[in-house]
Design a protein around this motif. Sequence first.
Motif, PDB file in Angstrom:
ATOM      1  N   MET B   1       0.870  -1.198   0.000  1.00 49.81           N
ATOM      2  CA  MET B   1       0.000   0.000   0.000  1.00 49.81           C
ATOM      3  C   MET B   1       0.896   1.233   0.000  1.00 49.81           C
ATOM      4  SD  MET B   1      -3.054   1.505   0.397  1.00 49.81           S
ATOM      5  CE  MET B   1      -4.081   0.141   0.859  1.00 49.81           C
ATOM      6  N   ASN B   2       0.668   2.139  -0.927  1.00 49.34           N
ATOM      7  CA  ASN B   2       1.410   3.389  -1.010  1.00 49.34           C
ATOM      8  C   ASN B   2       1.007   4.255   0.170  1.00 49.34           C
ATOM      9  OD1 ASN B   2       2.411   5.893  -1.582  1.00 49.34           O
ATOM     10  ND2 ASN B   2       1.771   5.913  -3.709  1.00 49.34           N
ATOM     11  N   ASN B   4       1.399   7.200   0.689  1.00 48.44           N
ATOM     12  CA  ASN B   4       0.945   8.537   0.349  1.00 48.44           C
ATOM     13  C   ASN B   4      -0.545   8.595   0.070  1.00 48.44           C
ATOM     14  OD1 ASN B   4       3.381  10.074   0.436  1.00 48.44           O
ATOM     15  ND2 ASN B   4       4.064   8.911  -1.322  1.00 48.44           N
ATOM     16  N   VAL B   5      -1.229   7.496  -0.039  1.00 44.81           N
ATOM     17  CA  VAL B   5      -2.657   7.542  -0.294  1.00 44.81           C
ATOM     18  C   VAL B   5      -3.450   7.041   0.896  1.00 44.81           C
ATOM     19  CG1 VAL B   5      -2.532   7.496  -2.783  1.00 44.81           C
ATOM     20  CG2 VAL B   5      -2.524   5.359  -1.554  1.00 44.81           C
ATOM     21  N   GLN B   6      -2.847   6.893   2.038  1.00 40.80           N
ATOM     22  CA  GLN B   6      -3.571   6.575   3.254  1.00 40.80           C
ATOM     23  C   GLN B   6      -3.767   7.851   4.054  1.00 40.80           C
ATOM     24  OE1 GLN B   6      -0.813   3.387   4.663  1.00 40.80           O
ATOM     25  NE2 GLN B   6      -2.692   2.264   5.005  1.00 40.80           N
ATOM     26  N   ALA B   7      -4.729   7.832   4.985  1.00 41.00           N
ATOM     27  CA  ALA B   7      -4.953   8.986   5.838  1.00 41.00           C
ATOM     28  C   ALA B   7      -3.989   8.938   7.017  1.00 41.00           C
ATOM     29  CB  ALA B   7      -6.389   8.986   6.349  1.00 41.00           C
ATOM     30  N   ASP B  29      -1.457  14.548   7.651  1.00 38.81           N
ATOM     31  CA  ASP B  29      -2.190  15.201   6.579  1.00 38.81           C
ATOM     32  C   ASP B  29      -2.636  16.593   7.014  1.00 38.81           C
ATOM     33  OD1 ASP B  29      -3.910  12.137   5.532  1.00 38.81           O
ATOM     34  OD2 ASP B  29      -1.899  12.903   5.104  1.00 38.81           O
ATOM     35  N   ASP B  31      -4.938  18.658   6.174  1.00 40.38           N
ATOM     36  CA  ASP B  31      -6.179  18.698   5.414  1.00 40.38           C
ATOM     37  C   ASP B  31      -7.230  19.453   6.217  1.00 40.38           C
ATOM     38  OD1 ASP B  31      -7.061  15.188   6.121  1.00 40.38           O
ATOM     39  OD2 ASP B  31      -6.794  16.925   7.440  1.00 40.38           O
ATOM     40  N   ALA B  32      -8.500  19.240   5.874  1.00 36.41           N
ATOM     41  CA  ALA B  32      -9.572  19.991   6.532  1.00 36.41           C
ATOM     42  C   ALA B  32      -9.644  19.698   8.028  1.00 36.41           C
ATOM     43  CB  ALA B  32     -10.912  19.665   5.853  1.00 36.41           C
ATOM     44  N   ASP B  33      -9.191  18.540   8.445  1.00 38.36           N
ATOM     45  CA  ASP B  33      -9.160  18.216   9.883  1.00 38.36           C
ATOM     46  C   ASP B  33      -7.877  18.714  10.532  1.00 38.36           C
ATOM     47  OD1 ASP B  33     -10.770  15.094   9.123  1.00 38.36           O
ATOM     48  OD2 ASP B  33     -11.649  16.880  10.037  1.00 38.36           O
ATOM     49  N   PHE B  62       0.204  15.137   3.009  1.00 39.72           N
ATOM     50  CA  PHE B  62      -0.887  15.611   2.163  1.00 39.72           C
ATOM     51  C   PHE B  62      -1.192  17.044   2.576  1.00 39.72           C
ATOM     52  CE2 PHE B  62      -4.600  14.753  -0.408  1.00 39.72           C
ATOM     53  CZ  PHE B  62      -5.685  15.386   0.180  1.00 39.72           C
ATOM     54  N   ILE B  63      -1.282  17.959   1.613  1.00 38.17           N
ATOM     55  CA  ILE B  63      -1.685  19.341   1.902  1.00 38.17           C
ATOM     56  C   ILE B  63      -2.890  19.659   1.042  1.00 38.17           C
ATOM     57  CG2 ILE B  63      -1.011  21.761   1.925  1.00 38.17           C
ATOM     58  CD1 ILE B  63       1.871  20.960   2.125  1.00 38.17           C
ATOM     59  N   SER B  64      -3.994  19.979   1.664  1.00 32.66           N
ATOM     60  CA  SER B  64      -5.192  20.361   0.914  1.00 32.66           C
ATOM     61  C   SER B  64      -5.324  21.875   0.920  1.00 32.66           C
ATOM     62  CB  SER B  64      -6.432  19.722   1.537  1.00 32.66           C
ATOM     63  OG  SER B  64      -6.804  20.434   2.717  1.00 32.66           O
ATOM     64  N   SER B  65      -6.375  22.376   0.282  1.00 33.04           N
ATOM     65  CA  SER B  65      -6.581  23.823   0.245  1.00 33.04           C
ATOM     66  C   SER B  65      -6.842  24.365   1.640  1.00 33.04           C
ATOM     67  CB  SER B  65      -7.737  24.171  -0.697  1.00 33.04           C
ATOM     68  OG  SER B  65      -8.955  23.665  -0.196  1.00 33.04           O
ATOM     69  N   ALA B  66      -7.445  23.559   2.492  1.00 35.75           N
ATOM     70  CA  ALA B  66      -7.658  24.003   3.871  1.00 35.75           C
ATOM     71  C   ALA B  66      -6.317  24.214   4.578  1.00 35.75           C
ATOM     72  CB  ALA B  66      -8.511  22.981   4.627  1.00 35.75           C
TER      73      ALA B  66
END
Lengths: 208, 109
Positions: B1-2, B4-7, B29, B31-33, B62-66
């Motif tokens: 499992m990569n 980078n695609v897990q939370a 991550d 992210d929004a949380d 992981f960096i989201s817009s939040a």
Amino acid sequence: MIALERIDTAGRIVHLVETGGRGVPFGDGHAIRERLQGFGLVASFEDPAADGAVAIETDFRHRWWIEAGKLRYEASFPHQWESVSDVGVYLGAALATCTWSPESTLRAMRLAAYELAVNSLEHGTPMHEGARVHLELQMGARKIQIVFTDECEPFDPKVADPGDPTARARDGANRGYGVAMIQALVDGMEHAPLATGNRVLFHKEIDR
Amino acid sequence: MNSNVQAHAFRVEAKEQDGKRVRLVLHGDLDADGAPILATELDEQLRAGTRWIDLDFRGVHFISSAGVGSLIAGIGEYRDEGGDVTLNHLSVEHRKVFEILGLSEYVNL
């Protein structure tokens, strides 16, 4: 960690096994039933199989399959804030099966879908109780396509776009960067309001 | 499992302080949380008198817009007080997030 081991060819039996920390997390034993119900799956536990797997009969809304030469995945989640991280995790796991694509492409698609999910789950107005968000993923030889559908009041993306992110940054804005991010991450995006909600289709070419 | 695609739950660790300068090591991550966690940490540091923050992104998946939003807002607040926030050890992918948003000139990368 209880994790997904395999799905039978009919897509009706989900086999979960204790992986000691590896795999797509389904949560501990106590949370499995609630978690599967959160995905719209009706779960009834059976006795563990001799190899330690737990077979769960499901009303399946979460599956992988191959069709017309493309690897496909679809899942639906309740329209609630808690589904945001689930979208990221399960879509990420599905994208990881696209072993012929650069990881940068997979991460871009995961981020774009995550941003769409956040927009829908944070700003969308559900049209009915029990509304869900739906993801369809198609992974072909040269292109990855995601269709994101919700059951919320239709929105106009031109109206929803908050504008230039640089100007927003100078104003110290802590929000409003998602639309620009999505548009920059993908190679094409289309939005269509439906009678039942919103449908956004976006794709990215696989550069090998 | 990569991986980078897990939370990965976001957290701030290993704070090092040198006068009014603090180094924060970020994990997980953003992210929004995770964004509110970072925003709270930046706000608490500012209230405590910190004026320069060095953020270490080596552990961020992981960096989201939040996450971007929480950073931009924090940078603005620190600059208003005569300080700044620098983003260090960003991966190539994460640096691209700021570039595609046209923010690589605005933030200290």
